[in-house]
Design an enzyme around this catalytic site. Structure first.
Site, PDB file in Angstrom:
ATOM      1  N   GLY A 192       0.842  -1.082  -0.122  1.00 36.04           N
ATOM      2  CA  GLY A 192       0.019  -0.121  -0.094  1.00 36.04           C
ATOM      3  C   GLY A 192       1.012   1.111   0.223  1.00 36.04           C
ATOM      4  N   HIS A 193       0.272   2.263   0.040  1.00 33.10           N
ATOM      5  CA  HIS A 193       0.905   3.559   0.159  1.00 33.10           C
ATOM      6  C   HIS A 193       1.412   4.150   1.423  1.00 33.10           C
ATOM      7  CE1 HIS A 193       0.066   4.550  -4.447  1.00 33.10           C
ATOM      8  NE2 HIS A 193       0.323   3.267  -4.201  1.00 33.10           N
TER       9      HIS A 193
END
Ligand code: NAG
Ligand code: NAG
Ligand code: NAG
Length: 383
Positions: free
Chosen positions: A229-230
């Site tokens: 994910g970020h």
């Protein structure tokens, strides 16, 4: 006299219903298992009963099995202030995609708990469309709460959402307790909300694990594992020039593990003239495993370099504490603080940081950032 009778009636109804529980199983309202029949009408009928119920608790029950739900808005305000939505099965979105930005939304509700359940947004066809670079809609949020308060979401699993998994918008007092180890529970977005608690959740996503939008205060995030994910992001802020935006303040993020994520702890603002602030933020007890940008403040945020405003950010970042953060960076620069020339970051604090890159100390980078550091500092502080 009339008012006395009304009082008596009120007292009577209070006594009569003071500890009753009413239960509404969606099968009794015409829902069909199997995923072939749209169950929207059934869940709305069950919702209306629960919402108008005078009993002290109203239970809506979704038994095990797969239920197709084409899209639903549960509207309040409700008479009942203790609605218990227990889901033992899966709520499944239709295949394909539409222009709608929401799938399951609760609007203007108070005192609702959602227990368990799998929300399957079936986003893959939309993702394929986006990968083909065609004109596709933005996608729908799987579960959104808006204008609501006293919400509890427990052990819910959201998979394959088209866009956000959970959005908390204009809410107060929200408790989100995730499953400790469920695959693909992802993407929580909080904005314009106060007193939101997110705990014990495992988030894997293609975007931010948790994003924190404008107007958020008193947010507590604890025991989250993020990746892929970020990362956990405050922002992006300042995107829409000409619009007034609420600030972000009093956010605590602690006991977090990032696993192979693109970012770890991130604050991002567009280089635009939108004025605002981020202040009173604490990040502590964080482990980074092979994270590209473990600690990052980016005040020139502009993904894909498209329509960048190219101004100095008007968002003032201050009083941000980073404490007890250790692990590995996947790039040489583990700490990057790139602030606004006209609103430099101030009051940043770092202590007990140990971030390495390929078993050597990583590097740090500061631009328009000031503050203090103490204790162990690997890489050495640039503040
Ligand atoms: C939920 O479903 C499982 C089967 O998947 C069943 O064993 C269990 O009894 C159900 N729980 C409730 C509360 O109905
Ligand atoms: C809500 O329902 C669940 C499962 O049916 C139950 O365990 C829980 O006690 C209920 N909560 C309330 C407040 O009634
Ligand atoms: C900050 O947020 C916490 C919850 O995260 C809350 O308990 C506390 O009262 C808030 N403090 C201020 C000054 O808003």
């Amino acid at each position: 006299m009339a008012s006395q009778i009304i009082l008596l009636l009120r007292l009577f109804s209070f006594l009569a219903f003071s500890s009753t529980i009413s239960s509404y199983n969606i099968l009794d309202f015409g829902a069909k298992k199997g995923g072939n029949v749209d169950c929207v009408e059934a869940v709305i009928r069950a919702w209306k009963m629960a919402c108008n119920s005078l009993s002290s608790t109203a239970n809506i029950y979704v038994p095990n099995g797969i239920f197709l739900i084409s899209g639903v808005r549960f509207n309040g305000p409700c008479v009942n202030k203790k609605i218990n939505f227990t889901i033992n099965g899966t709520l499944m979105a239709p295949s394909g995609y539409t222009d709608s930005s929401e799938w399951i939304t609760f609007d203007t509700v108070e005192g609702i708990s959602i227990n368990g359940g799998v929300f399957d947004g079936r986003g893959s066809e939309l993702w394929d469309c986006k990968l083909r670079n065609e004109k596709c809609p933005r996608g729908a949020t799987s579960l959104e709460f808006t204008n609501s308060k006293d919400i509890e979401i427990r052990r819910l699993t959201s998979i394959d959402s088209e866009l956000f998994h959970i959005v908390i918008h204009r809410c107060d007092n929200v408790n989100l307790v995730g499953p400790k180890r469920s695959p693909n529970t992802d993407g929580i977005h909080v904005q314009m909300s106060t007193n939101v608690y997110i705990r014990n959740t495992r988030i894997k996503t293609g975007d931010d694990c948790i994003s924190i939008g404008p107007g958020t205060s008193a947010l507590w995030i604890e025991r989250v594992i993020c990746g892929p994910g970020h990362g956990i992001s405050i922002g992006s802020l300042g995107k829409d020039e000409g619009l007034k935006e609420g600030g972000v303040q009093n956010v605590t993020v602690q006991i977090i593990e990032f696993v192979g994520s693109e970012n770890g702890l991130r604050i991002k603002t567009w280089g635009s003239n939108v004025e605002g602030y981020v202040r009173g933020i604490i990040f502590k007890h964080v482990v980074m495993n092979n994270v590209m940008n473990p600690i990052i403040i980016d005040q020139n945020y502009c993904p894909h370099n498209q329509n960048c405003p190219h101004k100095d950010s008007g968002i003032q970042i201050s009083d941000v504490e980073y404490k007890n953060i250790e692990g590995t960076s996947a790039s040489p620069i583990a700490i990057k603080l790139d602030c606004s020339p006209t609103n430099p970051c101030k009051g940043l604090g770092m202590s007990n940081i140990k971030l390495t890159y390929k078993e050597r100390p990583a590097k740090s980078f500061c631009k328009y950032a000031s503050g203090h550091s103490s204790g162990l500092m690997i890489p050495p502080s640039c503040l």
